[in-house]
Design a protein around this motif. Structure first.
Motif, short mmCIF file in Angstrom:
data_model
loop_
_atom_site.label_atom_id
_atom_site.label_comp_id
_atom_site.label_asym_id
_atom_site.label_seq_id
_atom_site.Cartn_x
_atom_site.Cartn_y
_atom_site.Cartn_z
N GLU A 1 28.18 111.94 70.56
CA GLU A 1 28.46 112.68 71.71
C GLU A 1 29.82 113.47 71.25
O GLU A 1 29.58 114.56 70.92
CB GLU A 1 28.69 112.09 73.15
CG GLU A 1 27.12 110.97 73.66
CD GLU A 1 27.61 111.01 75.00
OE1 GLU A 1 28.33 111.72 76.12
OE2 GLU A 1 26.61 110.71 75.44
N ALA A 2 31.06 113.06 70.77
CA ALA A 2 31.71 113.69 70.46
C ALA A 2 31.23 114.19 69.09
O ALA A 2 32.58 115.28 69.15
CB ALA A 2 33.12 112.76 70.18
N GLY B 1 40.21 114.68 64.77
CA GLY B 1 40.32 115.56 66.22
C GLY B 1 41.11 115.97 67.53
O GLY B 1 41.44 116.28 68.44
N GLU B 2 42.57 115.30 67.33
CA GLU B 2 44.03 115.25 67.56
C GLU B 2 43.73 117.27 66.91
O GLU B 2 44.75 117.50 68.48
CB GLU B 2 45.02 114.45 66.53
CG GLU B 2 44.95 113.65 67.01
CD GLU B 2 44.29 112.97 66.15
OE1 GLU B 2 43.71 111.46 66.45
OE2 GLU B 2 43.59 113.13 65.37
N LEU B 3 43.26 118.01 65.95
CA LEU B 3 43.92 119.12 65.71
C LEU B 3 42.80 119.87 66.38
O LEU B 3 42.71 121.03 67.35
CB LEU B 3 43.17 119.48 64.61
CG LEU B 3 43.45 120.97 64.09
CD1 LEU B 3 43.52 120.81 62.50
CD2 LEU B 3 41.43 121.34 64.34
N VAL B 4 41.58 119.43 67.06
CA VAL B 4 40.77 120.14 68.26
C VAL B 4 41.08 119.39 69.87
O VAL B 4 41.27 121.15 70.12
CB VAL B 4 39.17 119.39 67.73
CG1 VAL B 4 38.21 120.02 68.81
CG2 VAL B 4 38.50 119.83 66.81
N ARG C 1 39.02 110.15 67.55
CA ARG C 1 39.03 110.09 68.02
C ARG C 1 39.17 110.19 69.56
O ARG C 1 39.31 109.36 70.17
CB ARG C 1 40.03 109.43 67.36
CG ARG C 1 39.38 108.38 65.79
CD ARG C 1 41.22 107.94 65.18
NE ARG C 1 40.97 107.47 64.00
CZ ARG C 1 41.20 108.24 62.75
NH1 ARG C 1 41.78 109.16 63.04
NH2 ARG C 1 41.32 107.38 61.72
N PRO C 2 40.38 111.15 69.19
CA PRO C 2 40.45 111.47 70.71
C PRO C 2 39.22 111.95 71.94
O PRO C 2 38.88 111.77 73.34
CB PRO C 2 41.78 112.25 70.93
CG PRO C 2 42.12 112.85 69.79
CD PRO C 2 41.00 111.88 68.60
N GLN C 3 38.52 112.78 71.37
CA GLN C 3 37.66 112.97 71.94
C GLN C 3 36.09 111.77 72.29
O GLN C 3 35.81 111.28 73.23
CB GLN C 3 36.43 113.98 71.30
CG GLN C 3 36.97 115.09 71.51
CD GLN C 3 37.71 115.51 70.10
OE1 GLN C 3 38.37 114.30 68.61
NE2 GLN C 3 38.50 116.20 69.78
N VAL C 4 36.49 110.64 71.37
CA VAL C 4 35.22 109.71 71.92
C VAL C 4 35.93 108.25 72.82
O VAL C 4 35.24 107.83 74.03
CB VAL C 4 35.28 108.37 70.48
CG1 VAL C 4 34.82 107.08 70.43
CG2 VAL C 4 34.24 108.93 69.16
N ASN C 5 37.53 108.46 72.87
CA ASN C 5 37.92 107.21 73.07
C ASN C 5 38.46 108.39 75.05
O ASN C 5 37.98 107.61 76.22
CB ASN C 5 40.16 107.78 73.43
CG ASN C 5 40.33 106.79 72.08
OD1 ASN C 5 39.32 105.56 71.52
ND2 ASN C 5 41.26 107.12 71.45
N GLU C 6 38.20 110.13 74.72
CA GLU C 6 37.48 110.33 76.22
C GLU C 6 36.36 110.01 77.22
O GLU C 6 35.92 109.87 78.25
CB GLU C 6 37.69 112.02 76.05
CG GLU C 6 37.86 112.99 77.06
CD GLU C 6 37.61 113.97 77.27
OE1 GLU C 6 37.35 115.26 78.66
OE2 GLU C 6 38.24 114.52 75.60
N GLN C 7 35.65 109.94 76.13
CA GLN C 7 33.79 109.61 76.51
C GLN C 7 34.19 108.08 77.49
O GLN C 7 33.19 107.59 77.90
CB GLN C 7 33.18 109.59 75.31
CG GLN C 7 32.63 111.36 75.23
CD GLN C 7 32.03 111.56 75.73
OE1 GLN C 7 31.26 111.85 76.57
NE2 GLN C 7 31.94 112.93 75.65
#
Length: 471
Positions: free
Chosen positions: A132-133, A67-70, A99-105
């Protein structure tokens, strides 16, 4: 003769822009010399990548990215590059992380937890965030593959994306007293279903979620999913696009290629940083599972996948399950490749013209340098009965790999081949690369120092320099 010290002009650069002839457009305007030079470079580029295009048609690539690329806004460029590979006949499987998107959620919901690499507990709330991510990234990928804006690489593209329940997972369970709850591991990959989608020229998209036969969902690591998928499909390539640079050696130089045994030694040495070691473990597992080529490519480099796939050394690190490069004695099947290497040098007078018939007759004298199935260099060893001397002729290295030490490797091979049959002195005739050979132990000599048979056929019109090396 040709060597890394004397770069051979490619067809695109044989004429300088200042000397290039003009060419008239259909509408009557003549190309400027600079435009002619750009056209020649464009043509040369396509000729250079053509062998890779042929080789990769109908092969399967598994592309894994986090998810870092996104988050770094690199997804659109990647999709365009993957669409191009799809158009060239490469079967593409995309495995994404989040991973980053899950952590943001998790942060938005006030849940104090952060996902990283490795095995971690996935609570019920964290699993919902993972769903969700994954759903959001899936929609983004599908939307980008659907674009067809004029004047973009996606113009005219008709790429279908297929995703679904391709991954059967099982719970990790309780390890050392810790219940990992909704964290799972890959149990089975539905390879047949994926192949069916690929055979219809679709791109397959796989999220980091797996499902059990009882209908439960589990959070999986993208790297595990991509590795298991590549093994199940017997993929030709597994490519990880990472947020870190490719692997570097002790001198901070890029490690472009590693054979499996060397990769294992590097991992076991404990010198790799944590992230690089994490990817290397999965790459080694892929090699053990039969994946021929696995790559680590930094996503920060625009067009990284294309550069890794279509250039000689790429920009990342490739690990192979077999020997990647070898220098061997040539066979009749190598005649075409040898001719392709030497014809430009024959045309500009660097080498004496030989022709296919002579190459075929002398094929046992030739050695070739083969890298990943392609011939990048050659040389011939001619002996003279009754003497302790032999000639090295037709030393040639592809313009793609000059400056990388291939000329030295071929020379060393020819020297060893000569020693094995009792040769004491090796000589070369050259008009343009004298200094390259002198730096490698050859001594300038005269025609009178050559074997008598060679003196008889020496072409005085070429006035080649004679250089001899004691072995």
């Amino acid at each position: 003769m040709n060597s890394p010290a004397d770069p051979l002009p490619s067809p695109a650069s044989a004429q300088s822009a200042a000397q290039a002839p003009t060419h008239t457009h259909a509408h009557g305007r003549a190309n400027t010399p600079a435009e002619f030079f750009q056209d020649a470079q464009f043509v040369a580029f396509f000729r250079q990548v053509a062998p890779y295009i042929h080789r990769y048609r109908n092969t399967t690539f598994v592309i894994g990215f986090g998810g870092e690329l996104v988050a770094d806004d690199r997804l659109n460029a990647l999709v365009q590059d993957l669409s191009l590979l799809n158009a060239l006949g490469v079967k593409i499987v995309v495995c994404h992380g989040s991973r980053p998107q899950v952590n943001e959620q998790l942060k938005l919901k006030g849940i104090e937890y952060e996902f990283g690499r490795g095995i971690q507990v996935t609570s019920k709330a964290a699993l919902e965030c993972a769903k969700e991510a994954a759903g959001e990234i899936r929609l983004d990928v599908e939307a980008l593959f659907s674009q067809g804006l004029p004047n973009t690489p996606m113009d005219g593209a008709r790429v279908r994306v297929v995703s679904g329940n391709f991954i059967t997972a099982r719970p990790l369970g309780v390890l050392n007293g810790t219940d990992y709850q909704h964290t799972g591991v890959v149990r089975r990959v539905d390879a047949d279903a994926i192949r069916n989608a690929l055979s219809a020229n679709s791109v397959v998209l796989i999220s980091p979620l797996g499902f059990s036969p009882t209908g439960e969902a589990f959070n999986l690591a993208m790297e595990d999913v991509a590795t298991a998928t590549a093994i199940a499909l017997n993929a030709d390539k597994l490519i990880f696009l990472t947020e870190t640079p490719a692997l570097l050696d002790a001198d901070e130089q890029l490690i472009t290629a590693l054979e499996y045994d060397d990769a294992v030694k590097l991992l076991n040495s404990g010198t790799l940083p944590e992230v690089e070691a994490f990817y290397m473990r999965h790459i080694i597992k892929a090699c053990q599972g039969g994946v021929e080529r696995s790559h680590v490519v930094p996503f920060a480099q625009d067009g990284g996948v294309l550069l890794e796939v279509f250039t000689h050394d790429g920009i990342g690190t490739m690990v192979t399950e077999e020997v990647l490069e070898s220098i061997r004695e040539a066979t009749i099947d190598d005649v075409g490749a040898i001719l392709t290497l030497i014809e430009p040098l024959e045309a500009d007078g660097t080498l004496v013209p030989r022709g296919r018939d002579k190459i075929e007759r002398d094929i046992e004298a030739f050695s070739v340098l083969e890298h990943d199935g392609r011939i990048f260099g050659c040389a011939a060893l001619y002996t003279f009965p009754g003497t302790d001397m032999a000639e090295m002729a037709c030393l040639c290295v592809s313009a793609e790999s000059q400056g990388m030490g291939d000329g030295d490797r071929i020379l060393k091979h020819i020297e060893q081949r000569a020693k094995s049959i009792g040769i004491k002195r090796l000589f070369v005739l050259t008009t343009r690369t004298m200094h390259w050979f002198i730096k490698r132990g050859f001594v300038q000599s005269s025609v009178d120092d050559l074997p008598t048979d060679k003196q008889r056929i020496y072409n005085r019109n070429r006035n080649s320099q004679v250089l001899i090396k004691a072995l």
